[in-house]
Design a protein around this motif. Structure first.
Motif, PDB file in Angstrom:
ATOM      1  N   GLU A   1       0.826  -1.208   0.000  1.00  0.00           N
ATOM      2  CA  GLU A   1       0.000   0.000   0.000  1.00  0.00           C
ATOM      3  C   GLU A   1       0.858   1.255   0.000  1.00  0.00           C
ATOM      4  O   GLU A   1       0.539   2.239  -0.669  1.00  0.00           O
ATOM      5  CB  GLU A   1      -0.924  -0.004   1.211  1.00  0.00           C
ATOM      6  CG  GLU A   1      -2.030  -1.053   1.136  1.00  0.00           C
ATOM      7  CD  GLU A   1      -2.862  -1.100   2.399  1.00  0.00           C
ATOM      8  OE1 GLU A   1      -2.482  -0.418   3.387  1.00  0.00           O
ATOM      9  OE2 GLU A   1      -3.877  -1.819   2.416  1.00  0.00           O
ATOM     10  N   SER A   2       1.965   1.226   0.727  1.00  0.00           N
ATOM     11  CA  SER A   2       2.820   2.407   0.816  1.00  0.00           C
ATOM     12  C   SER A   2       3.557   2.658  -0.487  1.00  0.00           C
ATOM     13  O   SER A   2       3.808   3.808  -0.855  1.00  0.00           O
ATOM     14  CB  SER A   2       3.835   2.240   1.956  1.00  0.00           C
ATOM     15  OG  SER A   2       3.170   2.078   3.189  1.00  0.00           O
TER      16      SER A   2
ATOM     17  N   ASN B   1       1.850   4.116  -4.763  1.00  0.00           N
ATOM     18  CA  ASN B   1       1.673   5.429  -5.381  1.00  0.00           C
ATOM     19  C   ASN B   1       2.985   6.090  -5.766  1.00  0.00           C
ATOM     20  O   ASN B   1       3.043   7.311  -5.949  1.00  0.00           O
ATOM     21  CB  ASN B   1       0.893   6.343  -4.428  1.00  0.00           C
ATOM     22  CG  ASN B   1      -0.496   5.804  -4.142  1.00  0.00           C
ATOM     23  OD1 ASN B   1      -1.154   5.289  -5.033  1.00  0.00           O
ATOM     24  ND2 ASN B   1      -0.919   5.899  -2.892  1.00  0.00           N
TER      25      ASN B   1
ATOM     26  N   LEU C   1       6.978   8.710  -2.007  1.00  0.00           N
ATOM     27  CA  LEU C   1       6.205   9.147  -0.853  1.00  0.00           C
ATOM     28  C   LEU C   1       6.740  10.458  -0.311  1.00  0.00           C
ATOM     29  O   LEU C   1       7.938  10.749  -0.390  1.00  0.00           O
ATOM     30  CB  LEU C   1       6.266   8.086   0.256  1.00  0.00           C
ATOM     31  CG  LEU C   1       5.788   6.679  -0.098  1.00  0.00           C
ATOM     32  CD1 LEU C   1       5.947   5.770   1.116  1.00  0.00           C
ATOM     33  CD2 LEU C   1       4.350   6.685  -0.564  1.00  0.00           C
ATOM     34  N   THR C   2       5.849  11.228   0.272  1.00  0.00           N
ATOM     35  CA  THR C   2       6.283  12.424   0.997  1.00  0.00           C
ATOM     36  C   THR C   2       6.915  11.985   2.307  1.00  0.00           C
ATOM     37  O   THR C   2       6.778  10.825   2.738  1.00  0.00           O
ATOM     38  CB  THR C   2       5.098  13.342   1.288  1.00  0.00           C
ATOM     39  OG1 THR C   2       4.210  12.654   2.206  1.00  0.00           O
ATOM     40  CG2 THR C   2       4.341  13.700   0.008  1.00  0.00           C
TER      41      THR C   2
ATOM     42  N   GLN D   1       4.269  10.685   4.588  1.00  0.00           N
ATOM     43  CA  GLN D   1       3.790   9.356   4.201  1.00  0.00           C
ATOM     44  C   GLN D   1       4.796   8.272   4.564  1.00  0.00           C
ATOM     45  O   GLN D   1       4.424   7.183   5.008  1.00  0.00           O
ATOM     46  CB  GLN D   1       3.496   9.332   2.698  1.00  0.00           C
ATOM     47  CG  GLN D   1       2.269  10.128   2.293  1.00  0.00           C
ATOM     48  CD  GLN D   1       2.124  10.255   0.781  1.00  0.00           C
ATOM     49  OE1 GLN D   1       3.131  10.308   0.060  1.00  0.00           O
ATOM     50  NE2 GLN D   1       0.891  10.305   0.302  1.00  0.00           N
ATOM     51  N   GLN D   2       6.079   8.576   4.363  1.00  0.00           N
ATOM     52  CA  GLN D   2       7.113   7.613   4.733  1.00  0.00           C
ATOM     53  C   GLN D   2       7.104   7.352   6.231  1.00  0.00           C
ATOM     54  O   GLN D   2       7.190   6.208   6.679  1.00  0.00           O
ATOM     55  CB  GLN D   2       8.485   8.127   4.294  1.00  0.00           C
ATOM     56  CG  GLN D   2       8.728   8.043   2.792  1.00  0.00           C
ATOM     57  CD  GLN D   2      10.111   8.537   2.407  1.00  0.00           C
ATOM     58  OE1 GLN D   2      10.755   9.245   3.190  1.00  0.00           O
ATOM     59  NE2 GLN D   2      10.553   8.194   1.215  1.00  0.00           N
TER      60      GLN D   2
ATOM     61  N   LYS E   1       4.636   7.711   8.296  1.00  0.00           N
ATOM     62  CA  LYS E   1       3.427   6.951   8.632  1.00  0.00           C
ATOM     63  C   LYS E   1       3.614   5.472   8.303  1.00  0.00           C
ATOM     64  O   LYS E   1       3.194   4.599   9.074  1.00  0.00           O
ATOM     65  CB  LYS E   1       2.241   7.528   7.868  1.00  0.00           C
ATOM     66  CG  LYS E   1       0.918   6.827   8.188  1.00  0.00           C
ATOM     67  CD  LYS E   1      -0.228   7.448   7.408  1.00  0.00           C
ATOM     68  CE  LYS E   1      -1.547   6.730   7.709  1.00  0.00           C
ATOM     69  NZ  LYS E   1      -2.679   7.324   6.943  1.00  0.00           N
ATOM     70  N   ALA E   2       4.244   5.192   7.175  1.00  0.00           N
ATOM     71  CA  ALA E   2       4.475   3.805   6.784  1.00  0.00           C
ATOM     72  C   ALA E   2       5.408   3.105   7.764  1.00  0.00           C
ATOM     73  O   ALA E   2       5.177   1.957   8.156  1.00  0.00           O
ATOM     74  CB  ALA E   2       5.041   3.746   5.366  1.00  0.00           C
TER      75      ALA E   2
ATOM     76  N   LEU F   1       9.411   3.414  -0.489  1.00  0.00           N
ATOM     77  CA  LEU F   1       9.454   3.334   0.969  1.00  0.00           C
ATOM     78  C   LEU F   1      10.848   2.994   1.461  1.00  0.00           C
ATOM     79  O   LEU F   1      11.371   3.602   2.381  1.00  0.00           O
ATOM     80  CB  LEU F   1       8.447   2.285   1.442  1.00  0.00           C
ATOM     81  CG  LEU F   1       8.471   1.948   2.942  1.00  0.00           C
ATOM     82  CD1 LEU F   1       8.099   3.175   3.759  1.00  0.00           C
ATOM     83  CD2 LEU F   1       7.496   0.804   3.221  1.00  0.00           C
TER      84      LEU F   1
END
Length: 212
Positions: free
Chosen positions: A64-65, A68, A71-72, A75-76, A78-79, A205
């Motif tokens: 999921e990470s 897309n 990642l910002t 977002q990174q 959060k992952a 990621l």
């Protein structure tokens, strides 16, 4: 004269009873081995299921990470937090399963089953250490874990040898299934003992945190 007349049948009955007792002990011991091995295989299957569940949770986060692209920073982060939480949950589940494996009661003279139990416990404990370390450093999820693979390989022949002959409860097939190669496993880099292999799944990621 009376004693000599009764002695042969008495001895015959005694020999019969001793033989019957010996046969009963052999059958009883064989039954105990099968019951012990069934309990151990049940526990090992549950342990492997806990590891697979952990794999699945981490795999889902990574996919999921990375779905897309780049990642910002948010977002990174959060992952990585999600991976840490998954490792924590995995450690809990795998530890609980390992406690069940350790709790299987085996008669001390059934050394082959005791050795199989100890060997598989070493594998479960390697997974526990792996998940515990990954809670603080999720990047470890993307690095080879030789202890996991080596303990899995070491447990296989001992589990196979511990299956009673003849066996009950479909034990041989179940042990074979536990150690069967998984689809897509690269024998040169891993075994079913370490199914976490996500490095290529999410370069967006991993590139930010995984050291070479």
């Amino acid at each position: 004269m009376r004693l000599s007349r009764w002695l042969p049948p008495v001895l015959g009955v005694a020999v019969f009873l001793v033989t019957l007792l010996g046969l009963g002990m052999i059958v009883g011991d064989w039954t105990s081995r099968n019951l012990e091995m069934r309990a151990l295989v049940n526990a090992v299957e549950d342990s492997e299921a806990a590891m697979q569940w952990t794999d699945d949770q981490i795999q889902q986060i990574v996919q999921e990470s990375g779905a897309n692209g780049k990642l910002t920073d948010a977002q990174q982060e959060k992952a990585w937090d999600a991976l840490s939480e998954a490792a924590y949950a995995g450690e809990f589940a795998i530890t609980a399963a390992g406690d069940v494996v350790a709790g299987v009661t085996v008669l001390p003279w059934h050394g082959d089953i005791v050795r199989a139990q100890d060997a598989y416990l070493a594998h479960n404990e390697a997974w526990q250490r792996y998940m515990k370390a990954a809670v603080d450093d999720p990047a470890l999820l993307f690095k080879p874990q030789p202890d996991i693979n080596s303990t899995f390989d070491a447990a296989q022949p001992l589990m196979e040898r511990a299956v009673p002959i003849p066996h009950l409860f479909n034990l041989k097939a179940r042990v074979d299934a536990i150690f069967a190669p998984q689809p897509g496993t690269d024998a040169s880099t891993g075994t079913p003992g370490q199914e976490v292999a996500f490095l290529s799944a999410a370069p967006a990621l991993t590139s930010a945190r995984v050291a070479t």
